[in-house]
Enzyme design. Structure first.
Site, PDB file in Angstrom:
ATOM      1  N   GLU A 113       0.854  -1.194   0.000  1.00 41.86           N
ATOM      2  CA  GLU A 113       0.000   0.000   0.000  1.00 41.86           C
ATOM      3  C   GLU A 113       0.877   1.225   0.000  1.00 41.86           C
ATOM      4  O   GLU A 113       1.829   1.308   0.769  1.00 41.86           O
ATOM      5  CB  GLU A 113      -0.793   0.118   1.320  1.00 41.86           C
TER       6      GLU A 113
ATOM      7  N   GLU B 141     -13.895   6.147   0.636  1.00 39.41           N
ATOM      8  CA  GLU B 141     -14.790   5.254   1.380  1.00 39.41           C
ATOM      9  C   GLU B 141     -15.370   5.999   2.576  1.00 39.41           C
ATOM     10  O   GLU B 141     -14.695   6.207   3.567  1.00 39.41           O
ATOM     11  CB  GLU B 141     -14.019   4.015   1.830  1.00 39.41           C
TER      12      GLU B 141
ATOM     13  N   LYS C 125     -15.358   4.791   6.508  1.00 37.75           N
ATOM     14  CA  LYS C 125     -14.161   4.533   7.314  1.00 37.75           C
ATOM     15  C   LYS C 125     -14.107   5.500   8.490  1.00 37.75           C
ATOM     16  O   LYS C 125     -14.425   6.671   8.364  1.00 37.75           O
ATOM     17  CB  LYS C 125     -12.909   4.689   6.457  1.00 37.75           C
TER      18      LYS C 125
ATOM     19  N   GLU D  42      -8.734   9.697   6.198  1.00 41.42           N
ATOM     20  CA  GLU D  42      -8.972   8.255   6.072  1.00 41.42           C
ATOM     21  C   GLU D  42     -10.031   7.929   5.016  1.00 41.42           C
ATOM     22  O   GLU D  42      -9.987   6.879   4.388  1.00 41.42           O
ATOM     23  CB  GLU D  42      -9.444   7.676   7.408  1.00 41.42           C
TER      24      GLU D  42
END
Ligand SMILES: *[C@@H]1O[C@H](CO)[C@@H](O)[C@H](O)[C@H]1NC(C)=O
Ligand SMILES: *[C@@H]1O[C@H](CO)[C@@H](O)[C@H](O)[C@H]1NC(C)=O
Ligand SMILES: *[C@@H]1O[C@H](CO)[C@@H](O)[C@H](O)[C@H]1NC(C)=O
Length: 452
Positions: free
Chosen positions: A257, A311, A314, A320
């Site tokens: 990642e 997203e 999250k 984030e």
């Protein structure tokens, strides 16, 4: 649900991608209006990505990536790792979660947990290597061990020293007890050591250019006499030094990642769409270039960008939820240069054709949602628990209800857990659910599905 066809004309920017290490993307699904896996699979065919990393082993996603040629990395959620110490369970996991899809889908790795070593959880820690060994044994039994490798992504927190890079070393206590057996396993099975490397989290306002691969004076490593011109190289070399110190300098390093948020809290340094675009483009170009790092020269590295989508479910700071290259409606957050050709991408059926931006929280409002890493079995138990209470109406997540779509455990659990949390007076402990729930200030409502 009848979907609407949505044509998204995506802007083009070609990145020349050499055969080198390969470029992947993490496909996380903690968002309320994300497109179905089949649309994602179709879309990825028009990008430079040749690998996709799932944060679970969702059969719908594995099905969707069949016959795409994309290498797929599946993940065992942290909560399931201790159970894999039981070989029978590991064999069943491979037989039911992996083997049925391995014929048509190019499953490339099973990733055991995420950042297990930095969780400081003894049970989890001691389970990691035995779980990996059992999964490998199970793959051997299923004759899948040549195609499918077992690894586990680590955070840089497993290093006790990372500057200068030549002084990199693993934390005392973990190095010999956990990391060494792990590296032996990876070497023996031909799997890479995987790290989640985020210059964004090592940033100060003085090191922005260094982190973004922009022109900068560089940082001299007095130990090796080598000059570092970007922070990602320094992070990877710190990992390499730590591995070499334990005698495993030959095990391949893969960036599981990396990424950069396009938005964040006012106090987060360096967030922004332009910066995220520059970082991701430069990281892909640099690691694919074959230049290598100062300690690992003349080679390309495989990397995966985190993440494909923003997203909204999250937890944590705003950043984030904003690591995505794409919004939930498949429009780009910025032009990351990942498309290989101008394409008219047809998306549909989808849950929504309209972006529903996560509305800012009304003063003081709070909701309860499922933790990103929560285990599906536990989430199903939460649904059963909440909806089994006579006083709570779960009609919205039953077929035909306003929150039935998307029909998955994560979304249904979030709805049920929030109902319970709200109806009991919004106490944090009513959102604990055995550590599978988290309180958020972002309203998870979408379309007609209202989280009240
Ligand atoms: C599967 O993915 C690997 C990368 O791990 C790649 O080298 C290989 O060509 C892919 N196989 C197919 C059949 O597409
Ligand atoms: C440690 O991890 C296991 C498995 O995920 C979990 O069941 C347990 O509650 C965790 N323990 C602590 C103290 O967090
Ligand atoms: C091991 O896993 C199998 C299959 O899930 C289960 O039936 C068995 O009870 C487990 N054994 C132990 C000791 O937990």
């Amino acid at each position: 649900m009848i979907g609407t066809l949505l044509s998204v004309l995506l802007s083009v920017s070609l990145v020349k991608c050499t055969d080198a290490g390969g470029v992947g993307v993490t496909y996380g699904t903690r968002g309320t209006t994300l497109p179905p896996p089949a649309d994602v699979a179709r879309f990825l065919a028009y990008t430079i990505f040749d690998r996709v990393r799932l944060l679970d082993a969702d059969p719908r996603a594995l099905q969707a990536f069949a016959d795409t040629g994309l290498a797929v990395d599946v993940t065992v959620p942290n909560g399931d790792v201790p159970r894999l110490v039981n070989l029978t369970f590991a064999q069943r996991w491979v037989r039911t979660r992996v083997a049925p899809f391995a014929e048509a889908t190019n499953i490339s790795r099973i990733l055991v947990g995420n950042e297990v070593i930095s969780q400081a959880n003894r049970t989890l820690l001691l389970s990691l290597v035995p779980a990996m060994q059992n999964l490998h044994t199970a793959l051997v039994t299923a004759s899948l061990h040549r195609e499918i490798k077992v690894s586990s992504p680590h955070s840089l927190e497993i290093l006790s020293a990372s500057t200068p890079p030549s002084a990199g070393q693993f934390r005392d206590g973990y190095d010999k007890a956990i990391v060494k057996p792990l590296l032996s396993f990876l070497r023996a099975t031909g799997a890479p050591f995987m790290v989640n490397a985020y210059p964004f989290y090592g940033l100060t306002s003085d090191t922005l250019d260094y982190a973004l691969f922009r022109v900068n004076a560089g940082v001299m490593d007095e130990g090796s006499g080598l000059l570092y011109t970007n922070m990602l190289d320094a992070q990877l070399d710190a990992v390499h030094s730590a591995m070499r110190r334990l005698g495993f300098g030959d095990v391949d390093v893969v960036v599981a990642e990396t990424g950069w948020p396009s938005a964040g809290e006012y106090w987060e340094v360096g967030v922004g769409a332009d910066l995220a675009r520059d970082y991701n483009k430069n990281a892909i170009r640099h690691l694919g270039s074959g230049v290598g790092t100062p300690l690992m020269p003349n080679r390309a590295f495989e990397l995966s960008i985190f993440s494909l989508f923003d997203e909204n479910l999250k937890p944590g700071p705003v950043s984030e939820r904003n690591f995505g290259l794409y919004h939930a409606d498949m429009t780009p957050v910025y032009d990351a240069g990942i498309l290989t050709a101008p394409q008219e991408v047809v998306v549909g059926p989808v849950v929504s054709t309209k972006v529903t931006p996560a509305p800012e929280a009304a003063e003081g409002r709070r909701w309860c949602v499922a933790k990103p890493a929560a285990d599906e079995v536990a989430l199903q138990e939460n649904i059963d628990f909440v909806c089994g209470q006579g006083s709570i109406d779960c009609g919205a997540i039953r077929a035909g209800g306003s929150c039935y779509d998307p029909n998955n455990v994560q979304a249904h659990a979030a709805y049920a857990m929030n109902l319970y949390f709200q109806s009991n007076g919004q106490h944090a402990f009513d959102c604990d659910f055995g550590q599978t729930g988290v309180v958020t200030t972002v309203d998870p409502s979408y379309e007609s599905c209202k989280f009240t």
